[in-house]
Design an enzyme around this catalytic site. Structure first.
Site, short mmCIF file in Angstrom:
data_model
loop_
_atom_site.label_atom_id
_atom_site.label_comp_id
_atom_site.label_asym_id
_atom_site.label_seq_id
_atom_site.Cartn_x
_atom_site.Cartn_y
_atom_site.Cartn_z
N THR A 42 0.86 -1.15 0.00
CA THR A 42 0.07 0.00 -0.08
C THR A 42 0.94 1.24 0.03
OG1 THR A 42 -1.57 -1.16 1.46
CG2 THR A 42 -1.98 1.36 1.13
N SER A 63 2.52 -10.98 -9.37
CA SER A 63 2.24 -10.03 -8.06
C SER A 63 0.72 -9.69 -8.32
CB SER A 63 2.92 -8.68 -8.36
OG SER A 63 4.23 -8.82 -8.06
N CYS A 108 -1.96 -10.01 2.28
CA CYS A 108 -2.95 -9.53 1.18
C CYS A 108 -4.28 -8.99 1.41
CB CYS A 108 -2.94 -10.68 0.50
SG CYS A 108 -1.60 -11.62 -0.25
N1 LIG Z 1 2.18 -13.81 0.21
C1 LIG Z 1 1.23 -14.56 -0.40
O1 LIG Z 1 0.53 -15.31 0.15
C2 LIG Z 1 0.57 -13.98 -1.53
C3 LIG Z 1 -0.20 -14.73 -2.31
C4 LIG Z 1 -0.62 -14.43 -3.66
C5 LIG Z 1 -0.20 -13.29 -4.04
N2 LIG Z 1 0.79 -12.32 -3.35
C6 LIG Z 1 1.25 -11.27 -4.30
O2 LIG Z 1 2.54 -11.62 -4.81
C7 LIG Z 1 3.40 -10.41 -4.68
C8 LIG Z 1 4.70 -10.75 -3.98
O3 LIG Z 1 4.12 -11.08 -2.62
P1 LIG Z 1 5.35 -11.88 -1.60
O4 LIG Z 1 4.38 -12.44 -0.25
O5 LIG Z 1 5.89 -12.89 -2.48
O6 LIG Z 1 6.27 -10.62 -1.31
P2 LIG Z 1 7.74 -10.80 -0.71
O7 LIG Z 1 8.16 -9.50 -0.17
O8 LIG Z 1 7.77 -11.94 -0.02
O9 LIG Z 1 8.76 -10.97 -2.04
C9 LIG Z 1 9.04 -10.09 -2.92
C10 LIG Z 1 10.47 -10.00 -3.29
O10 LIG Z 1 10.57 -9.11 -4.36
C11 LIG Z 1 12.01 -8.41 -4.29
N3 LIG Z 1 12.14 -7.35 -5.11
C12 LIG Z 1 11.28 -6.24 -5.14
N4 LIG Z 1 11.75 -5.39 -6.00
C13 LIG Z 1 12.48 -6.17 -6.96
C14 LIG Z 1 13.13 -5.68 -8.07
N5 LIG Z 1 13.07 -4.57 -8.75
N6 LIG Z 1 14.02 -6.63 -8.74
C15 LIG Z 1 14.29 -7.96 -7.93
N7 LIG Z 1 13.78 -8.20 -6.84
C16 LIG Z 1 12.89 -7.24 -6.29
C17 LIG Z 1 12.04 -8.03 -2.93
O11 LIG Z 1 13.50 -8.11 -2.48
C18 LIG Z 1 11.39 -9.31 -2.03
O12 LIG Z 1 12.25 -10.43 -1.79
C19 LIG Z 1 2.60 -9.37 -3.97
O13 LIG Z 1 2.05 -8.49 -4.97
C20 LIG Z 1 1.44 -10.17 -3.39
O14 LIG Z 1 0.37 -9.14 -3.08
C21 LIG Z 1 1.14 -12.73 -2.15
O1 LIG Z 2 -12.11 -18.84 8.43
C1 LIG Z 2 -11.10 -17.84 8.66
C2 LIG Z 2 -10.21 -18.16 7.65
C3 LIG Z 2 -8.93 -17.17 7.90
N1 LIG Z 2 -8.70 -16.45 8.83
C4 LIG Z 2 -7.74 -15.37 8.84
O2 LIG Z 2 -7.54 -14.84 7.66
C5 LIG Z 2 -6.09 -14.55 7.33
C6 LIG Z 2 -5.74 -14.93 6.17
O3 LIG Z 2 -5.75 -16.66 6.02
P1 LIG Z 2 -5.65 -17.10 4.52
O4 LIG Z 2 -6.39 -16.83 3.38
O5 LIG Z 2 -5.60 -18.93 5.08
O6 LIG Z 2 -3.87 -16.80 4.37
P2 LIG Z 2 -3.16 -16.03 3.43
O7 LIG Z 2 -1.88 -16.48 2.91
O8 LIG Z 2 -3.36 -14.49 3.49
O9 LIG Z 2 -3.93 -16.40 1.99
C7 LIG Z 2 -4.93 -15.39 1.36
O10 LIG Z 2 -4.26 -14.30 0.57
C8 LIG Z 2 -3.42 -14.99 -0.37
C9 LIG Z 2 -2.68 -13.48 -1.09
O11 LIG Z 2 -3.34 -13.07 -1.99
C10 LIG Z 2 -4.10 -15.41 -1.61
O12 LIG Z 2 -3.50 -15.94 -2.77
C11 LIG Z 2 -4.94 -16.69 -0.81
O13 LIG Z 2 -5.84 -17.19 -1.92
C12 LIG Z 2 -5.74 -15.94 0.26
O14 LIG Z 2 -6.53 -17.02 1.06
C13 LIG Z 2 -5.32 -15.20 8.67
O15 LIG Z 2 -5.04 -14.22 9.42
C14 LIG Z 2 -6.22 -16.23 9.07
O16 LIG Z 2 -6.13 -16.49 10.48
C15 LIG Z 2 -9.92 -16.21 9.82
O17 LIG Z 2 -9.54 -15.51 10.68
N2 LIG Z 2 -10.72 -16.94 9.47
#
Ligand SMILES: NC(=O)c1ccc[n+]([C@@H]2O[C@H](COP(=O)([O-])OP(=O)(O)OC[C@H]3O[C@@H](n4cnc5c(N)ncnc54)[C@H](O)[C@@H]3O)[C@@H](O)[C@H]2O)c1
Ligand SMILES: O=c1ccn([C@@H]2O[C@H](COP(=O)(O)OP(=O)(O)O[C@H]3O[C@H](CO)[C@@H](O)[C@H](O)[C@H]3O)[C@@H](O)[C@H]2O)c(=O)[nH]1
Length: 485
Positions: free
Chosen positions: A90, A127, A273
């Site tokens: 954000t 992302s 997220c």
């Molecule tokens: N964490 C999740 O469960 C999850 C799931 C689905 C989608 N996403 C999305 O995926 C994206 C990444 O999330 P994340 O949790 O993996 O983040 P993260 O912070 O774990 O990893 C991102 C990495 O990108 C690197 N980086 C940033 N700018 C760079 C550049 N210009 N060149 C090379 N490396 C660079 C950073 O150093 C960092 O290691 C976000 O948009 C997030 O919303 C996250």
């Molecule tokens: O019934 C529920 C389910 C989840 N949670 C909470 O919700 C948060 C998120 O949980 P979860 O969604 O399981 O984990 P994330 O890794 O944040 O995954 C979400 O966010 C990701 C990043 O975008 C998506 O890819 C996934 O599909 C989406 O589930 C956590 O604090 C959980 O404890 C609750 O409080 N009640």
């Protein structure tokens, strides 16, 4: 051999690329990152993130067809398909601060691709980005590239959840690929589909236009979070009326149109997220003049904030309206079990709320380091999702004095007045609560923010127990409802 490069070796880039390499031995996958310590950790015995099953997958193909490198430019130049999986936090300053997605990291990755690409590339948005980002990325790539080099942008949002990432990747509900509706765009879609088709059944690979794919990711997270805020709103009403939120959720979830998942009441949702993506959605609605739609989704985040505040107030009001100088054991700091990730964990807000009332905290989480906890309690809101090496930590004296981080829940409980359960780690269910109770000040309280422990068993020991959305302990029933300030 097809060559894939992924920019960003984080929670998404690392596991998703490891799964592609694991399932596709004929593809070379290189994950690159600007953070050298992170890359070193991916190449070591201790991976930078904790995720069940990840070690096995990484170790089975690392240095065979899976590589981690900080040499970002050369691997980008060398690849056919480039995934971009960098942070999209954000915005903290300027236009849209506190809501809009900060695309700085994405833009710098795109400019780097344009700079070094000498041959055609498929660039994949991994992302989570605002809808229409692909259009901006296309412009950056096309205006900065060498003559004759063509780019196709695809949107391939990731749906894995932390703690279950490996299972989610191995057996996804769906894979979503959005592309331009042109022959070249469709060719790129087919190429990426071919990668996933190595292990994902074709009927679970959905292809759409670019904007539908980008928006579907934001929509999925908004609707998942909305379910949690809905049940959390009900939990407040359950406490007021004597209903039990678990019984209500079970009864409601039995309706096949609703389904049982994501109806567990809690102290609030956390993770990197949900909040970020909903705020981003709110901002996009506002930019499109859809004020009512923006306000509707904003409420999901507001109820989440309310739930965290309500929890803190419940703790303070139960303990004679003050926790000043009282030791409170905080069990769990990660935003959910089976991860060491603390981004936007409700534990931060609860700990800050209790510290605001001058409590002394003793915090235990099996996967979160002391450094991380101290950093989280002193980092400004929204700074937490920037690459960690770019966010200086500045632990204040207050946090040093008032917070201890411990590796032994029993030691930490000695002399405590109360326990707050912030994460539903399995090991918290099997602690010896009699032993813990014996070492605590009396009356001894348990505030269970995850409905992780059995309140009746703890009451038998002598604890006063608060469980989210469950009928209130007689102790709390007599107290006036906590004002929300
Ligand atoms: N964490 C999740 O469960 C999850 C799931 C689905 C989608 N996403 C999305 O995926 C994206 C990444 O999330 P994340 O949790 O993996 O983040 P993260 O912070 O774990 O990893 C991102 C990495 O990108 C690197 N980086 C940033 N700018 C760079 C550049 N210009 N060149 C090379 N490396 C660079 C950073 O150093 C960092 O290691 C976000 O948009 C997030 O919303 C996250
Ligand atoms: O019934 C529920 C389910 C989840 N949670 C909470 O919700 C948060 C998120 O949980 P979860 O969604 O399981 O984990 P994330 O890794 O944040 O995954 C979400 O966010 C990701 C990043 O975008 C998506 O890819 C996934 O599909 C989406 O589930 C956590 O604090 C959980 O404890 C609750 O409080 N009640």
């Amino acid at each position: 051999m097809v060559k894939i490069c992924c920019i960003g070796a984080g929670y998404v880039g690392g596991p998703t690329m490891a799964m592609i390499a694991y399932k596709c031995p004929d593809i070379q996958v290189v994950v690159v990152d600007i953070s050298v310590p992170r890359i070193n950790a991916w190449n070591s015995d201790r991976l930078p993130i904790f995720e069940p099953g990840l070690d096995e997958v990484v170790k089975s193909c690392r240095n065979t067809n899976l590589f981690f490198s900080s040499d970002v430019e050369s691997h980008i130049a060398d690849s056919d398909i480039i995934f971009v999986s960098v942070n999209t936090p954000t915005k903290t300053r300027g236009l849209g601060a506190g809501k809009a997605a900060d695309l700085t990291y994405w833009e710098s990755a795109a400019r780097m691709i344009a700079d070094v690409a000498k041959s055609d590339k498929i660039v994949v948005e991994k992302s989570t980005v605002p809808v229409k980002t692909a259009e901006a990325i296309e412009k950056i790539l096309n205006h900065n590239s060498r003559d004759g080099v063509n780019f196709q942008i695809l949107s391939n949002p990731e749906f894995l959840a932390e703690g279950t990432a490996i299972d989610d990747l191995a057996d996804p509900d769906r894979v979503l690929i959005g592309g331009r509706q042109t022959p070249e765009g469709q060719k790129a879609v087919a190429a990426l589909k071919g990668v996933y088709a190595k292990w994902v059944p074709e009927d679970r690979i959905i292809t759409t236009n670019l904007w539908s794919a980008e928006l579907s990711k934001l929509a999925a997270n908004a609707i998942l979070a909305q379910r949690i805020s809905s049940i959390n709103a009900m939990s407040a009403l359950c406490e007021a009326t004597g209903a039990n939120v678990s019984e209500v959720a079970y009864a409601v979830g039995k309706d096949t149109r609703i389904g049982p998942k994501f109806l567990s009441a809690s102290v609030g949702f956390g993770g990197s997220c949900f909040q970020k993506d909903i705020l981003n959605l709110v901002y996009i609605c506002e930019c499109n003049g859809l004020t009512e739609v923006a306000n509707y989704w904003r409420q999901v985040v507001q109820i989440n904030d309310y739930q965290k505040l309500r929890f803190v107030n419940r703790v303070v009001s139960s303990m004679f309206n003050t926790v000043s100088g009282k030791k409170i054991l905080v069990l769990g700091f990660a935003f959910k079990k089976d991860t060491g990730d603390t981004r936007e964990t409700p534990a931060i807000d609860v700990c800050l709320g209790l510290l605001g009332d001058k409590a002394k905290l003793s915090i235990y989480d099996p996967q979160v380091s002391e450094d991380q906890i101290r950093r989280d309690l002193t980092t400004s809101k929204f700074d937490w999702d920037h690459p960690q090496h770019l966010v200086p930590s500045s632990p204040t004296a207050k946090s040093k004095e008032m917070v201890t981080v411990t590796w032994d829940a029993y030691e930490a409980a000695k002399g405590a007045h109360g326990i707050c359960i912030m994460t539903e780690w399995d090991e918290f269910k099997s602690l010896d609560y009699q032993r813990i109770y014996d070492g605590m000040e009396k009356p001894a309280f348990v505030f269970d923010g995850r409905n992780a422990v059995n309140p009746d068993e703890l009451r038998k020991i002598g604890f006063i127990v608060y469980s989210i959305g469950k009928p209130l302990d007689a102790w709390m029933k007599d107290l006036p409802a906590a004002p929300l300030t």
